[in-house]
Design a protein around this motif. Structure first.
Motif, short mmCIF file in Angstrom:
data_model
loop_
_atom_site.label_atom_id
_atom_site.label_comp_id
_atom_site.label_asym_id
_atom_site.label_seq_id
_atom_site.Cartn_x
_atom_site.Cartn_y
_atom_site.Cartn_z
N LEU A 294 0.82 -1.21 0.00
CA LEU A 294 0.00 0.00 0.00
C LEU A 294 0.86 1.26 0.00
CD1 LEU A 294 -2.85 1.17 0.06
CD2 LEU A 294 -2.73 1.12 2.57
N LEU A 295 1.85 1.31 0.86
CA LEU A 295 2.74 2.46 0.92
C LEU A 295 3.45 2.65 -0.42
CD1 LEU A 295 4.14 4.72 2.57
CD2 LEU A 295 5.90 3.03 3.14
N THR A 296 3.93 1.59 -0.99
CA THR A 296 4.67 1.66 -2.25
C THR A 296 3.81 2.22 -3.37
OG1 THR A 296 6.07 -0.20 -1.61
CG2 THR A 296 5.97 0.33 -3.96
N VAL A 297 2.64 1.64 -3.59
CA VAL A 297 1.83 2.08 -4.72
C VAL A 297 1.27 3.48 -4.50
CG1 VAL A 297 1.30 -0.25 -5.51
CG2 VAL A 297 -0.28 0.88 -3.94
N LEU A 298 0.98 3.86 -3.27
CA LEU A 298 0.50 5.22 -3.02
C LEU A 298 1.59 6.26 -3.27
CD1 LEU A 298 -1.81 4.81 0.12
CD2 LEU A 298 -2.47 5.14 -2.28
N LEU A 299 2.81 5.96 -2.83
CA LEU A 299 3.90 6.90 -3.08
C LEU A 299 4.24 6.97 -4.57
CD1 LEU A 299 6.31 6.27 -0.06
CD2 LEU A 299 4.98 8.33 -0.57
N PHE A 300 4.25 5.84 -5.26
CA PHE A 300 4.49 5.84 -6.69
C PHE A 300 3.43 6.67 -7.41
CE2 PHE A 300 7.13 1.72 -7.49
CZ PHE A 300 8.06 2.15 -6.55
N GLY A 301 2.16 6.48 -7.04
CA GLY A 301 1.08 7.23 -7.67
C GLY A 301 1.16 8.72 -7.38
#
Length: 186
Positions: free
Chosen positions: A137-144
């Motif tokens: 969750l943290l990864t995809v939110l930061l990437f987005g």
């Protein structure tokens, strides 16, 4: 103490990767912004790019270790090829004037092509991160977030520069995309 520093190191690593992946969106934004873009189109395109920067690494993380060795180089090559095609088309259409239809960044198809071209490398990054069981969750939110925010910055910068460049803006934007496409392929 060690657990805290390991978690901090993981977050910093994800942040650095998010910024690095967002640089593609920034460069594309500059290129499109040089063609001239409305604020409403900036919001739409940046939102779709941000969404693709969430979905592509999520898909990669779910794919995980099964195909990481195979897709890592292929994804980069495809992204470079797409940027070369888009940049070449922009240069060609700017030199030919109105006789050639360029890819319309305001149309849904054009937005999807541009968003896919700058987000495909985040798929391969997602694959490798899935192998290390990074915080999804943290990864995809930061990437987005960084993909969308950096595309806004690029679009705004290109928009501002296009006012002073006039008709040469689209050609310069195409050259920028060509250069990044070549960097991907080298």
């Amino acid at each position: 103490m060690f657990e805290l520093s390991a978690a901090t190191g993981e977050i910093l690593t994800i942040l650095v990767m998010a910024v690095a992946l967002g640089m593609d969106a920034f460069s594309l934004g500059v290129g499109i912004g040089l063609k001239g873009v409305r604020l409403y189109d900036i919001v739409k395109l940046s939102s779709i790019i941000g969404l693709f920067h969430v979905l592509m690494p999520l898909g990669g993380m779910l794919t995980g270790q099964y195909v990481s060795g195979l897709l890592g180089g292929i994804a980069t090559t495809v992204a470079g090829g797409l940027l070369l095609l888009l940049g070449g088309h922009m240069v060609y259409s700017s030199l030919r004037g109105e006789a050639v239809d360029s890819i319309d960044h305001r149309a849904v198809g054009g937005m999807l092509v541009f968003s896919f071209s700058v987000s495909i490398d985040s798929f391969s990054v997602g694959i490798s991160m899935g192998m290390f069981s990074a915080h999804v969750l943290l990864t995809v939110l930061l990437f987005g977030f960084f993909g969308g925010a950096m595309s806004v910055m690029g679009l705004m910068l290109g928009r501002r520069a296009s006012r002073s460049l006039g008709g040469y803006g689209e050609a310069l934007g195409g050259v920028i995309l060509l250069a990044f496409g070549l960097l991907f392929l080298i």
